[in-house]
Scaffold this motif. Structure first.
Motif, PDB file in Angstrom:
ATOM      1  N   TYR A  25       0.761  -1.502   0.259  1.00  0.00           N
ATOM      2  CA  TYR A  25       0.187  -0.258   0.092  1.00  0.00           C
ATOM      3  C   TYR A  25       1.075   1.428  -0.095  1.00  0.00           C
ATOM      4  CZ  TYR A  25      -3.712   3.024   1.117  1.00  0.00           C
ATOM      5  OH  TYR A  25      -5.083   4.044   1.530  1.00  0.00           O
ATOM      6  N   VAL A  51      -4.500   9.789   3.711  1.00  0.00           N
ATOM      7  CA  VAL A  51      -3.583   8.534   3.072  1.00  0.00           C
ATOM      8  C   VAL A  51      -4.717   7.513   2.847  1.00  0.00           C
ATOM      9  CG1 VAL A  51      -2.712   6.363   5.311  1.00  0.00           C
ATOM     10  CG2 VAL A  51      -2.812   8.672   5.632  1.00  0.00           C
ATOM     11  N   VAL A  52      -6.036   7.449   3.001  1.00  0.00           N
ATOM     12  CA  VAL A  52      -6.439   6.230   2.603  1.00  0.00           C
ATOM     13  C   VAL A  52      -7.974   7.691   2.017  1.00  0.00           C
ATOM     14  CG1 VAL A  52      -8.568   4.769   2.496  1.00  0.00           C
ATOM     15  CG2 VAL A  52      -6.367   4.571   3.593  1.00  0.00           C
ATOM     16  N   SER A  74     -12.046   5.257  -3.851  1.00  0.00           N
ATOM     17  CA  SER A  74     -12.808   3.319  -3.451  1.00  0.00           C
ATOM     18  C   SER A  74     -11.416   2.213  -3.658  1.00  0.00           C
ATOM     19  CB  SER A  74     -13.972   3.854  -3.845  1.00  0.00           C
ATOM     20  OG  SER A  74     -14.282   2.835  -4.712  1.00  0.00           O
ATOM     21  N   ARG A  76      -9.499   2.146  -0.760  1.00  0.00           N
ATOM     22  CA  ARG A  76     -10.430   1.788   0.275  1.00  0.00           C
ATOM     23  C   ARG A  76     -10.494   0.041   0.357  1.00  0.00           C
ATOM     24  NH1 ARG A  76     -13.536   6.271   0.167  1.00  0.00           N
ATOM     25  NH2 ARG A  76     -14.877   5.655  -1.276  1.00  0.00           N
ATOM     26  N   ARG A 134      -7.447  -1.596   1.062  1.00  0.00           N
ATOM     27  CA  ARG A 134      -6.879  -1.459   2.730  1.00  0.00           C
ATOM     28  C   ARG A 134      -7.888  -2.959   2.974  1.00  0.00           C
ATOM     29  NH1 ARG A 134      -9.029   3.312   5.878  1.00  0.00           N
ATOM     30  NH2 ARG A 134     -10.774   3.122   5.189  1.00  0.00           N
ATOM     31  N   LEU A 135      -9.585  -2.942   2.252  1.00  0.00           N
ATOM     32  CA  LEU A 135     -10.274  -4.067   2.407  1.00  0.00           C
ATOM     33  C   LEU A 135      -9.320  -5.474   2.299  1.00  0.00           C
ATOM     34  CD1 LEU A 135     -12.549  -3.935   4.402  1.00  0.00           C
ATOM     35  CD2 LEU A 135     -13.907  -4.179   1.625  1.00  0.00           C
ATOM     36  N   ILE A 181      -6.289  -6.028   2.337  1.00  0.00           N
ATOM     37  CA  ILE A 181      -5.332  -6.094   3.621  1.00  0.00           C
ATOM     38  C   ILE A 181      -5.628  -6.627   4.876  1.00  0.00           C
ATOM     39  CG2 ILE A 181      -3.696  -5.111   4.654  1.00  0.00           C
ATOM     40  CD1 ILE A 181      -3.085  -3.139   3.159  1.00  0.00           C
ATOM     41  N   GLU A 182      -7.022  -6.429   4.858  1.00  0.00           N
ATOM     42  CA  GLU A 182      -7.630  -6.719   5.867  1.00  0.00           C
ATOM     43  C   GLU A 182      -7.929  -8.226   6.134  1.00  0.00           C
ATOM     44  OE1 GLU A 182      -9.074  -1.803   7.701  1.00  0.00           O
ATOM     45  OE2 GLU A 182     -10.179  -3.561   6.795  1.00  0.00           O
ATOM     46  N   GLY A 233      -3.512  -9.706   6.832  1.00  0.00           N
ATOM     47  CA  GLY A 233      -2.092  -9.139   6.515  1.00  0.00           C
ATOM     48  C   GLY A 233      -0.976  -8.487   7.696  1.00  0.00           C
ATOM     49  N   LEU A 270       2.218  -6.332   8.992  1.00  0.00           N
ATOM     50  CA  LEU A 270       2.966  -5.344   8.438  1.00  0.00           C
ATOM     51  C   LEU A 270       4.324  -6.112   8.514  1.00  0.00           C
ATOM     52  CD1 LEU A 270       2.828  -2.976   7.584  1.00  0.00           C
ATOM     53  CD2 LEU A 270       3.175  -1.826  10.019  1.00  0.00           C
ATOM     54  N   TRP A 296       3.830   0.894   2.846  1.00  0.00           N
ATOM     55  CA  TRP A 296       3.438  -0.280   4.146  1.00  0.00           C
ATOM     56  C   TRP A 296       3.480  -1.489   3.181  1.00  0.00           C
ATOM     57  CZ3 TRP A 296       1.174   4.800   3.766  1.00  0.00           C
ATOM     58  CH2 TRP A 296       1.464   4.670   5.042  1.00  0.00           C
ATOM     59  N   TYR A 346       2.970  -5.607   2.942  1.00  0.00           N
ATOM     60  CA  TYR A 346       1.776  -6.597   4.311  1.00  0.00           C
ATOM     61  C   TYR A 346       1.571  -7.895   3.797  1.00  0.00           C
ATOM     62  CZ  TYR A 346      -0.292  -2.670   6.160  1.00  0.00           C
ATOM     63  OH  TYR A 346      -0.580  -1.332   6.381  1.00  0.00           O
ATOM     64  N   PRO A 359      -2.226  -3.650  11.465  1.00  0.00           N
ATOM     65  CA  PRO A 359      -3.263  -3.994  11.558  1.00  0.00           C
ATOM     66  C   PRO A 359      -3.556  -4.584  12.903  1.00  0.00           C
ATOM     67  CG  PRO A 359      -1.722  -5.461  11.195  1.00  0.00           C
ATOM     68  CD  PRO A 359      -1.010  -4.770  11.351  1.00  0.00           C
ATOM     69  N   ARG A 402     -11.636  -6.477  12.295  1.00  0.00           N
ATOM     70  CA  ARG A 402      -9.920  -6.486  11.859  1.00  0.00           C
ATOM     71  C   ARG A 402      -9.388  -5.813  11.133  1.00  0.00           C
ATOM     72  NH1 ARG A 402      -8.078 -11.257  12.972  1.00  0.00           N
ATOM     73  NH2 ARG A 402     -10.118 -13.266  13.421  1.00  0.00           N
ATOM     74  N   VAL A 443      -7.470  -2.277   9.487  1.00  0.00           N
ATOM     75  CA  VAL A 443      -6.052  -1.677   9.164  1.00  0.00           C
ATOM     76  C   VAL A 443      -5.748  -0.232   9.459  1.00  0.00           C
ATOM     77  CG1 VAL A 443      -3.463  -0.912   7.742  1.00  0.00           C
ATOM     78  CG2 VAL A 443      -5.865  -3.442   8.150  1.00  0.00           C
TER      79      VAL A 443
END
Lengths: 785, 302
Positions: A494, A508-509, A512, A515, A518-519, A521-522, A526, A528, A541, A543, B217, B268, B270
């Motif tokens: 990212y 940072v974010v 769309s 976002r 990032r989803l 990664i979650e 992910g 770090l 970053w 991951y 995270p 969860r 980040v």
């Protein structure tokens, strides 16, 4: 008004050529005079300034996506085999024919592959454009206009910004301007060499970028309006066309060998369109050159339009053609306007020249020192221009867009295994930064109308966008989960493109796509592993994905009392606990790919509401219910047959109806059984047929339980039912009105068909009853108006 | 403007050819061609401005606000997740219509009421609406916005927006008051009233790290329990909505979840946010019971 042909220069200099060879000291003095005559200190100063602005700290920030593509293609052309896995010798947007890359590859053969060399080539083209712009300005309006034009271009933040990037636009602009210079020289000198030079330059311009074909359009319209087309004799035209085609040979060869690929790329690239406001290019110029220079540009254009001078015609046509083309062209980008900038600089330089002249004329009446006044006015204007451009040049120098990408690629190259795949936010090209710097398989994440080259050369074209959308979602919804699932992507990067110090939340974010990334990664756990900092702020970053599925899944197989459960999508190498109805029944450990297999004892008394759950150390869990035995009942000639699956293997099976044992059987090795017995003499309204095995697995059903299927076609309803008492009268009532009736067959099945009355509504109900009114099935037809 | 003849100076004498041409003006033909080109460029510009996707094409507007029943909100998109996707046409609008569907949206925690609006409001819909208006009730408003029943004719008060992610679909988003014509069906809380009838209450236990580095995270764990008069049970399938707000109270992150059979839910996340102090707000709802919880979170530079 009249239009007379441009005056031509005298050919040669008789004073130099005529006469005897002069003595050596005289020749030296002549040479020095000639050099001195051509050595123009202001011009040298401008060129030096342009070079300084373009070359200073050229490699401070790493390559962007498009730059990486061109640099990678140049590396392949230079024979660097390690790059051929990632880059193909073809423009995915059909935008160019690799001319810039060829030039860079020549440098690569000398210096080796590096990002700095590619940028240095672009910067060199940019500086050369300043010189060509000077020559055009000088040829059209005189030296001072040429100097002003060169100065404007050299300090233009927009030109400097693009001159410092390894993009195609600097080469395109240089060749475009060179073609225009050739046209001007040809018109003024009538020497055919300039015409052939124009043909060659125009051909190279097309190779640098297809939009360079606009140079032909500009030249043609200029010749037509200027009534100079008469100079274009058939012989000259044929030779010029020949020169054009010879110079175009690389293009023809590429088209001939890769025509299918070109056609394929064309089909997707023509869909490319930018969602930007109509004043986008104005914004670009303001943000890079500032309002003062933009105002000067506008005044310069207005000045030229007002003068309606023939010398202004070419730069005006040049500017108009490029600007209108890109304004209409649906795909917009910050770098597209660069070919118009020399024309803008010339028109503005002409206006500044006139301003200096006016200033001189105005003040010379009062002041006797005319030369001083002229020098002061020129100096004042120069200082004004440079002063206005300085803040924006500073911004250009300090531009740290995409600063984290190179750092991330460098870390990946050092710290990850060679086979690790990387995915990053991209509009089609950003992933190639990792291919260029780290030699890692890299993939994009985002929405774009551009084919993607997989590592190894496989080309994945962009699919058609969904209805009413501009861009496909392949690289958001389809490819990322697939590539992560099969392990080809194990790192996500990212990055932010710009940041202030301190950054605002939105930076940072912001988009769309960000976002959704990032989803991603979650969802994939992910972790770090590295952060790239720039001026104390995180800019990229990295991951490492710890799982291959967004949610774990379970599947199982039963072999007698043994239950084998397989799970996938758990955290890699994590301890996994199995529970059944909240009680721990086993432990295991996930593999490196997040899969886990456990052999467990089948629970003694499985219940449908009990959950078999696997939970890993990170809290990710999945659950299933164990199989409930399923039975089916049928009768024929008063003999009932019960079949079932999901029972304990080789187990005694007991069949009861309404509490009375009516049959026995034994399950097979796969847990299935078949039992036949005499049909119960009497059926009860709530009587249950129950089948149990030795472990207590239990299957049941109510024997009389009418089941109905219905269909509606063209207002006609068809009903098929079963489970009615044989011979029972069954009626269908729609909103209380009798529609049809029939008697159940000997097996309890019915069929009914009728037409719905007019004006029906979805909310109205259909009731199907037997005569004893024991069983009523209510159907909401549910069809839409 | 008249042509100004510049002083070309000594150095330009050798390239003087074109300079003399400055004095010549364009002929009438040249002028006509130039004007034609300019007209073409102007037409292209007009197309860009007023064409099918032109920037100056006006929106469809919004229904008028009916004052009195509810107060107009100054910031209608507060607590709405990802507000950047919505373009506010009117901060406050009122619309009436027949309720065709009431649906929970697990992706974002909203309840969507699909309304067949009365004829006078249809002109405010866009083609992306396909004839029905989606009215969104956001989780933070659920405790005081009873949802209507199917088939009910109701009046909706809220912000009128266009959803850019759904091809400009007109929505009432959020709706902060719904009044039904039939009182017998009004006042229904989402998910029924079973919980409220039992006199129970929801209890939330939130576990979140107090501090996290930028980009790292982290997990927010929420445990929900239903406290009944005589016992406490784990509350499964509780609708949870998490909103993270920055120090100015502006929402920056949103997620929705439901608790599992053990009453647990993990968010969860980040921390890709700028360093600073944040607050984690959790809104829970089940069967007419609502509860909120809040915890502070610091996103720090490493």
């Amino acid at each position: 008004m009249s239009l007379s042909p441009l005056k031509t220069l005298p050919r040669g200099r008789p004073s130099v050529r005529v006469g005897k060879l002069r003595p050596r000291p005289e020749r030296w003095r002549s040479l020095v005079r000639a050099v001195a005559r051509h050595f123009d200190p202001p011009l040298m100063a401008i060129i030096s300034l342009a070079a300084f602005l373009r070359f200073w700290e050229l490699g401070r920030v790493g390559l962007r996506g498009d730059e990486a593509v061109y640099a990678g293609q140049a590396a392949v052309l230079a024979g660097a085999k390690e790059y051929s896995r990632f880059f193909i010798l073809q423009s995915r947007g059909d935008s160019n024919f690799l001319l810039f890359q060829e030039v860079v590859s020549v440098i690569y053969r000398v210096t080796g592959v590096s990002d700095l060399s590619a940028r240095a080539v672009a910067a060199t083209f940019s500086v050369l454009t300043v010189i060509v712009t000077y020559l055009i300005g000088k040829a059209l309006f005189g030296r001072r206009t040429g100097l002003f034009s060169a100065l404007l271009l050299s300090v233009s933040g927009y030109a400097v910004m693009l001159g410092r990037l390894a993009l195609l636009d600097s080469a395109l602009t240089f060749l475009f301007a060179t073609a225009m210079l050739c046209v001007i020289k040809w018109i003024s000198t009538k020497r055919s060499g300039w015409l052939y030079g124009f043909a060659a330059a125009a051909s190279l311009t097309v190779q640098a970028k297809i939009a360079g074909g606009l140079a032909l359009l500009v030249a043609a319209s200029y010749l037509l309006i200027n009534r100079s087309a008469g100079q274009l004799t058939r012989r000259r035209l044929l030779i010029a066309a020949g020169v054009f085609l010879v110079a175009l040979t690389p293009v023809l060869v590429q088209l001939a060998t890769n025509w299918e690929l070109y056609a394929g790329f064309l089909s997707t690239s023509i869909r490319r369109a930018s969602a930007v406001p109509w004043y986008y290019y104005g914004q670009v110029l303001v943000s890079n050159d500032g309002p003062f220079l933009l105002a000067l540009y506008i005044i310069g254009i207005a000045f030229a339009v007002g003068r309606r001078s023939r010398s202004d015609l070419l730069p005006l046509l040049w500017l108009l053609t490029v600007a209108v083309f890109y304004q209409i062209y649906p795909l917009k980008a910050f770098n597209y306007l660069l070919p118009a900038l020399p024309a803008l600089s010339i028109l503005t330089g002409r206006m500044l020249d006139a301003l200096a002249q006016w200033f001189h004329t105005f003040t010379v009446r009062a002041v006797s020192a005319a030369a001083t006044v002229r020098a002061v006015s020129v100096a004042v204007l120069t200082v004004l221009v440079v002063g206005a451009a300085a803040p924006y040049l500073r911004n250009t120098w300090q531009d740290d867009s995409y600063v984290g990408l190179k750092g991330a690629a460098t870390w990946l190259a050092k710290s990850t295994p060679p086979g690790a795949g990387v995915m990053t936010i991209s509009r089609g090209s950003a992933q190639y930064v990792f291919a260029f710097y780290a030699h890692r398989d890299s993939y994009p994440f985002g929405r774009f109308n551009l084919a993607t080259v997989f590592p190894g050369g496989k080309i994945v074209p962009a699919s058609a966008p969904p209805p009413a959308a501009r861009t496909p979602r392949d690289w958001v919804n389809r490819w990322p989960p697939r590539l992560i699932r099969n392990g080809r992507v194990s790192y996500l990067v990212y990055y932010t493109t710009v940041a202030d110090d301190p950054p605002e939340e939105s930076q940072v974010v912001e988009t769309s796509t960000q976002r959704q990334f990032r989803l991603l990664i979650e969802r994939y756990g992910g972790r770090l592993v590295h952060t790239v900092y720039y001026r104390h702020e995180g800019r990229a970053w990295i991951y490492r994905l710890t799982t291959r599925l967004p949610h774990p899944v379970l599947s199982y197989a039963v072999r007698g009392a043994a239950l084998t459960v397989r799970g996938a999508g758990f955290t890699e190498n994590a301890a996994v606990t199995a529970t059944y109805n909240g009680h721990r029944i086993g432990y295991g450990e996930a593999n490196g790919d997040g899969s886990v297999t456990m052999s467990l004892r089948f629970p003694d008394r499985p219940r449908p509401r009990y959950l078999l759950t696997f939970t890993d150390a990170a809290g990710r869990y999945a659950s299933v219910t164990l199989p409930r035995p399923v039975i089916a009942y049928s009768t024929q000639h008063r003999i009932a047959t019960v079949t079932g699956i999901g029972f304990q293997r080789s187990s005694p099976i007991t069949v009861t109806y309404h509490g009375v044992v009516i049959g026995h059987a034994r399950s097979a090795a796969d847990g299935s059984f078949v039992a036949s017995f005499r049909q119960p003499a009497r059926l009860f309204r709530h009587g249950q047929l129950v089948v149990t095995d030795r472990l207590g697995n239990r299957g049941s059903l109510v024997l009389i339980n009418p089941r109905l299927r219905h269909s509606v076609a063209h207002g006609r309803v068809t009903l098929h039912g079963s489970g009615y008492p044989p011979g029972a009268l069954v009626t269908a009532l729609y909103r209380g009105r009798l529609m049809a009736s029939t008697r159940a067959g000997m097996h309890g099945s019915i069929s009914l068909s009728f037409t719905l009355p007019a004006g029906t509504k979805p909310g109205w109900l259909l009731e199907v009853r037997d005569t004893a009114d024991h069983y009523t099935t209510v159907i909401q037809m549910g069809h839409r108006r | 403007m008249s042509a100004t003849r510049p002083d070309q100076g000594q150095a330009t004498h050798d390239t003087a050819g074109p300079d003399h041409a400055d004095a010549h003006r364009l002929t009438r033909t040249q002028l006509v061609i130039t004007v034609a080109v300019l007209l073409a460029a102007g037409a292209a510009l007009l197309y860009v401005l007023l064409g099918p996707s032109g920037v100056l094409r006006g929106s469809t507007g919004a229904p008028a606000w009916l004052p009195g029943a509810a107060a107009c909100r100054a910031d209608p998109l507060a607590h709405v997740h990802d507000p950047g996707r919505l373009k506010v046409v009117a901060n406050c609008a009122t619309v009436r219509g027949l309720v065709e569907q009431v649906q929970y949206k697990p992706g974002d925690g909203d309840w969507q009421v699909t309304v067949a609006v009365d004829p006078q409001y249809r002109r405010f819909l866009t083609p992306a609406d396909h004839g029905v208006l989606p009215v969104r009730v956001i989780p933070t408003d659920l405790p005081h916005v009873p949802l209507p029943a199917l088939g009910q004719h109701a009046t909706f008060y809220g912000a009128w927006v266009l959803n850019k992610n759904l091809h400009g679909r007109a929505e009432m988003h959020p709706a902060w008051r719904i009044s039904a014509a039939s009182a017998a069906l009004a006042g229904r809380a989402p998910g029924g009233t079973a919980g409220s009838r039992t006199g129970g209450r929801l209890v939330l236990r939130v576990t979140a790290p107090p501090s996290v580095a930028v980009g790292a995270p982290f997990t927010v764990n929420v445990h929900c329990a239903l406290v009944l008069p005589r016992r406490t049970v784990r509350a499964s399938l509780v609708h949870l909505f998490i909103e993270i707000t920055n120090s100015r109270g502006v929402g920056v992150r949103w997620q929705a979840r439901s608790t599992n059979l053990l009453g647990d839910a993990d968010f969860r996340l980040v921390a890709l946010d700028a360093p600073g102090r944040f607050a984690v707000h959790i809104y829970a709802g089940k069967s007419g019971l609502f509860q909120t919880a809040e915890q502070s979170l610091t996103v720090r530079r490493v």
